[in-house]
Write a protein that holds these residues in place. Structure first.
Motif, PDB file in Angstrom:
ATOM      1  N   TYR A  69       0.692   3.725  -3.085  1.00  0.00           N
ATOM      2  CA  TYR A  69      -0.809   4.245  -3.078  1.00  0.00           C
ATOM      3  C   TYR A  69      -1.151   5.455  -2.022  1.00  0.00           C
ATOM      4  O   TYR A  69      -1.540   6.371  -2.226  1.00  0.00           O
ATOM      5  CB  TYR A  69      -1.940   3.171  -2.825  1.00  0.00           C
ATOM      6  N   TYR A  77      -5.751  -0.389  -4.080  1.00  0.00           N
ATOM      7  CA  TYR A  77      -5.483  -0.350  -2.516  1.00  0.00           C
ATOM      8  C   TYR A  77      -6.536  -1.017  -1.600  1.00  0.00           C
ATOM      9  O   TYR A  77      -5.898  -1.475  -0.879  1.00  0.00           O
ATOM     10  CB  TYR A  77      -5.594   1.302  -2.524  1.00  0.00           C
ATOM     11  N   ARG A  94      -5.363  -3.928   1.063  1.00  0.00           N
ATOM     12  CA  ARG A  94      -5.657  -4.071   2.411  1.00  0.00           C
ATOM     13  C   ARG A  94      -6.558  -4.890   2.672  1.00  0.00           C
ATOM     14  O   ARG A  94      -6.404  -5.681   3.937  1.00  0.00           O
ATOM     15  CB  ARG A  94      -6.722  -2.692   2.742  1.00  0.00           C
ATOM     16  N   VAL A 106       0.900  -1.196   0.037  1.00  0.00           N
ATOM     17  CA  VAL A 106      -0.121   0.078  -0.165  1.00  0.00           C
ATOM     18  C   VAL A 106       0.836   1.266   0.152  1.00  0.00           C
ATOM     19  O   VAL A 106       0.104   2.525  -0.162  1.00  0.00           O
ATOM     20  CB  VAL A 106      -0.949  -0.145   1.108  1.00  0.00           C
TER      21      VAL A 106
END
Length: 172
Positions: free
Chosen positions: A64, A159, A163, A61
């Motif tokens: 991002y 993203y 997650r 991540v």
């Protein structure tokens, strides 16, 4: 009420992106070209979800976050602002409660990314058309809107999946 809360940001973002595009297409794009752009864009619906991993920016991540993608999530359907508003009225509300809802959420990210990919291709084709026709102001506006309305939402879906992959799984 949940549908209403989630519809508002979707309608606002769509108006922001699609109204200028519609105006340009109506005023400047020859109909045969417009129909061709639509057909070419719709071909992106044939892209299998397994190919979407190749479009991903990375496996973590971090990139991002550097690009500000999580901030966009505050202002989208099912985003942090909308969830906060819903939880004020329904404190027990959680979008992901079970493994099945987690899997459904992950599938939804692919559908949303696929929609924005189709729209990205269409915006791109119309923007190139604008450049070729000498409408540079329109081309710049449509390119900016393409990034805002399609590129960032595609990155947001990527993203969210990253997650989800790192999040603990619900018990049920």
């Amino acid at each position: 009420m949940l549908g209403f809360y989630n519809a508002v940001p979707s309608l606002l973002w769509s108006a922001l992106g699609l109204v200028p595009l519609t105006i340009f297409c109506y005023q400047h794009v020859a109909r045969p070209w417009l129909y061709g752009f639509i057909i070419v864009s719709l071909l992106a619906y044939g892209l299998p979800f397994s190919r979407f991993r190749r479009l991903q920016l990375g496996a973590s991540v971090g990139l991002y976050q550097k690009l500000g993608v999580p901030r966009l999530n505050h202002f989208t359907q099912h985003g942090t602002l909308i969830n906060w508003l819903i939880r004020r009225q329904y404190p027990q509300y959680r979008r992901v409660r079970t493994r099945a809802s987690l899997a459904g959420f992950a599938r939804a990210t692919y559908y949303q990314e696929q929609f924005h990919l189709v729209m990205f291709v269409f915006f791109l084709l119309v923007s190139v058309y604008a450049v070729v026709r000498g409408n540079l102001g329109w081309a710049m506006l449509l390119t900016f809107l393409n990034v805002l309305y399609n590129v960032y939402p595609m990155w947001l879906q990527q993203y969210l999946r990253l997650r989800l992959a790192g999040a603990p799984k619900p018990d049920k």
